[in-house]
Design an enzyme around this catalytic site. Structure first.
Site, PDB file in Angstrom:
ATOM      1  N   ILE A 129      -2.965  19.617 -30.759  1.00  0.00           N
ATOM      2  CA  ILE A 129      -3.564  18.927 -31.550  1.00  0.00           C
ATOM      3  C   ILE A 129      -5.595  19.745 -31.153  1.00  0.00           C
ATOM      4  O   ILE A 129      -6.221  19.635 -30.028  1.00  0.00           O
ATOM      5  CB  ILE A 129      -3.816  17.515 -31.165  1.00  0.00           C
ATOM      6  CG1 ILE A 129      -2.480  17.173 -31.198  1.00  0.00           C
ATOM      7  CG2 ILE A 129      -4.627  16.574 -31.898  1.00  0.00           C
ATOM      8  CD1 ILE A 129      -2.802  15.243 -30.223  1.00  0.00           C
ATOM      9  N   GLY A 130      -6.660  20.031 -32.242  1.00  0.00           N
ATOM     10  CA  GLY A 130      -7.785  21.171 -32.025  1.00  0.00           C
ATOM     11  C   GLY A 130      -7.472  22.466 -31.422  1.00  0.00           C
ATOM     12  O   GLY A 130      -7.430  22.178 -30.553  1.00  0.00           O
ATOM     13  N   TRP A 143      -9.907  28.326 -31.584  1.00  0.00           N
ATOM     14  CA  TRP A 143      -9.998  29.338 -32.200  1.00  0.00           C
ATOM     15  C   TRP A 143      -8.663  30.259 -32.037  1.00  0.00           C
ATOM     16  O   TRP A 143      -7.895  31.661 -31.988  1.00  0.00           O
ATOM     17  CB  TRP A 143     -11.150  30.200 -31.540  1.00  0.00           C
ATOM     18  CG  TRP A 143     -12.028  30.883 -32.698  1.00  0.00           C
ATOM     19  CD1 TRP A 143     -13.070  30.476 -33.870  1.00  0.00           C
ATOM     20  CD2 TRP A 143     -13.402  28.768 -31.724  1.00  0.00           C
ATOM     21  NE1 TRP A 143     -13.844  29.846 -34.629  1.00  0.00           N
ATOM     22  CE2 TRP A 143     -14.527  29.616 -32.971  1.00  0.00           C
ATOM     23  CE3 TRP A 143     -13.654  28.806 -30.411  1.00  0.00           C
ATOM     24  CZ2 TRP A 143     -15.461  28.681 -32.650  1.00  0.00           C
ATOM     25  CZ3 TRP A 143     -14.936  27.987 -30.587  1.00  0.00           C
ATOM     26  CH2 TRP A 143     -16.000  27.597 -31.610  1.00  0.00           C
ATOM     27  N   ILE A 153     -10.287  21.016 -37.869  1.00  0.00           N
ATOM     28  CA  ILE A 153     -10.262  20.578 -38.916  1.00  0.00           C
ATOM     29  C   ILE A 153     -11.348  21.595 -39.706  1.00  0.00           C
ATOM     30  O   ILE A 153     -12.790  21.002 -40.150  1.00  0.00           O
ATOM     31  CB  ILE A 153     -11.221  19.566 -37.844  1.00  0.00           C
ATOM     32  CG1 ILE A 153     -12.195  19.223 -37.510  1.00  0.00           C
ATOM     33  CG2 ILE A 153     -10.010  18.407 -38.760  1.00  0.00           C
ATOM     34  CD1 ILE A 153     -12.755  17.828 -36.968  1.00  0.00           C
ATOM     35  N   GLN A 169     -12.982  28.453 -37.853  1.00  0.00           N
ATOM     36  CA  GLN A 169     -12.156  28.019 -36.751  1.00  0.00           C
ATOM     37  C   GLN A 169     -10.768  28.379 -37.186  1.00  0.00           C
ATOM     38  O   GLN A 169     -10.078  29.198 -36.628  1.00  0.00           O
ATOM     39  CB  GLN A 169     -11.897  26.899 -35.531  1.00  0.00           C
ATOM     40  CG  GLN A 169     -12.904  26.320 -35.126  1.00  0.00           C
ATOM     41  CD  GLN A 169     -12.987  25.239 -33.904  1.00  0.00           C
ATOM     42  OE1 GLN A 169     -11.658  25.096 -34.447  1.00  0.00           O
ATOM     43  NE2 GLN A 169     -13.448  25.818 -33.189  1.00  0.00           N
ATOM     44  N   CYS A 185     -26.299  20.124 -20.844  1.00  0.00           N
ATOM     45  CA  CYS A 185     -24.475  19.164 -20.434  1.00  0.00           C
ATOM     46  C   CYS A 185     -24.202  19.571 -19.188  1.00  0.00           C
ATOM     47  O   CYS A 185     -23.720  19.235 -18.414  1.00  0.00           O
ATOM     48  CB  CYS A 185     -24.133  20.532 -21.346  1.00  0.00           C
ATOM     49  SG  CYS A 185     -23.930  19.827 -22.919  1.00  0.00           S
TER      50      CYS A 185
END
EC number: 2.1.1.79
Length: 391
Positions: free
Chosen positions: A182-183, A186, A206, A210, A362
């Site tokens: 899921i996702g 690359w 999505i 990618q 981050c």
């Protein structure tokens, strides 16, 4: 509604507010983190434009980030600055001043389904389609845009390979098994798992950019990459994996997400979820990150995950290696910075400052322990035997 986000500013601040003295209000708030304006410490904020103070006081974190992009301030050690600000919960102290904006954000993010199917592609278009050149320059050869595993690694490439192998071992992958990703980013995991563990991978993303690159990178392997929302997938898989995608799902869709995984997972299969987590349940997303980096994102807390996993999955293992993300982000920054001369013709200086701010903010988030990195191994109740945790 969570009123605890709004600590009323101290009375001393109220007095200075009456004089409309933005710099002294902010100086008093920053002092909680032992941060000064125009001080001589590497983490001190050097103000280049006095409009900075008012902008931060009226717009909070959005104003703080945008004013950095606009060169209104600088800092020699951004990661240390953010670690200090986050450790001292400065944004909560600022919350009293930016209250109206915060209330509207909380309403927007809790009332509306920001990650509905109709909006699912927004983050792909906004962030992941920024340009493969940036990610190819910044990331390791596997193009892993998620936390590396640094237990026995001393460089980014090894840390990412170690992470991919850790995931494969936790999933107990066997030759010939089918894996749903899921996702898929690359294609880093899909390629690694197919090459090293002999599995067949079906991945969805999505992001058109990618998908294109992932397909190129997996040529000749039993890997399929579709441009599709995970909720539209049918079939049965031996294993399921999701690395660094859950942050985009949103609380309104958590039950949908796990119900989909349950529907697609075989009865004795395993599901590995790799996600950033928040040490507390928050009802708002950082406004700057939402606008510039990950629109509609939201980090889960232990409480939120526990609630949705209740009666859906057996929690076999929960592993936290959040501080490894601090190290990963600073390596990404070094590589991005080194590659900037070749990227500069295609992007402006404001983009450079945005990216610098993003990666260092981050890093501070994980170093302050407000952010964690979790890997959960989940199974269905029918799976026989004991799951032996892998580290």
């Amino acid at each position: 509604m969570a009123h605890h986000h709004f600590e009323s500013p101290q009375t001393g601040l109220l007095k200075s507010a009456r004089k409309n003295n933005s710099p002294s209000i902010l100086a008093e708030i920053a002092a909680h983190a032992e941060v000064q304006f125009n001080g001589d410490k590497p983490w001190d904020i050097q103000v280049n434009d006095d409009r900075f103070y008012r902008r931060v006081l009226t717009q909070g974190s959005l104003g703080f980030g945008e004013s950095y992009m606009d060169k209104m301030w600088d800092c020699r050690a951004l990661d240390v600055l953010f670690t200090r600000l986050l450790s001292a919960d400065v944004e909560k102290k600022l919350g009293g001043w930016v209250k109206v904006r915060l209330v509207s954000e909380i309403i927007r993010q809790n009332l509306f389904n920001l990650q509905s199917r109709a909006r699912a592609y927004q983050v792909g278009e906004k962030h992941y389609d920024a340009g493969n050149d940036i990610f190819e320059a910044m990331l390791d050869p596997t193009m892993s845009y998620s936390c590396g595993y640094w237990a026995n690694a001393d460089n980014l490439a090894d840390a990412q390979l170690a992470k991919l192998d850790l995931v494969c071992r936790k999933l107990a992958l066997q030759p010939g098994e089918t894996v749903f990703e899921i996702g898929c980013g690359w294609g880093g995991f899909a390629r690694y798992a197919a090459e090293n563990y002999g599995v067949e991978v079906y991945g969805v993303t999505i992001s058109k950019e990618q998908q294109k690159l992932a397909q190129q990178r997996c040529i000749g392997l039993p890997v399929t990459i579709d441009l599709k929302d995970y909720r539209e997938v049918n079939g049965h898989f031996d294993k399921i994996v999701s690395i660094g995608m859950f942050e985009h799902v949103g609380p309104k869709n958590y039950s949908d997400y796990f119900d989909t995984a349950s529907r697609l997972l075989s009865k004795d299969g395993l599901f590995l979820l790799h996600t950033i987590g928040s040490y507390e349940t928050v009802f708002k997303v950082d406004a700057w990150i939402d606008r510039y980096i990950f629109p509609n994102g939201k980090l889960p807390s232990v409480k939120e995950l526990g609630k949705v996993l209740d009666h859906r999955f057996v929690l076999e293992d929960w592993h936290n290696f959040g501080p490894d993300y601090d190290v990963t982000l600073l390596h990404w920054w070094q590589q991005f910075d080194q590659a900037w001369p070749t990227l500069a013709p295609h992007y402006d200086e404001r983009f450079y400052r945005m990216w610098k701010y993003y990666l260092h903010a981050c890093a501070g988030f994980f170093r302050s322990k407000k952010g964690q990195l979790w890997q959960l191994v989940l199974s269905k109740r029918g799976r026989p035997g004991v799951y032996r945790s892998v580290r």
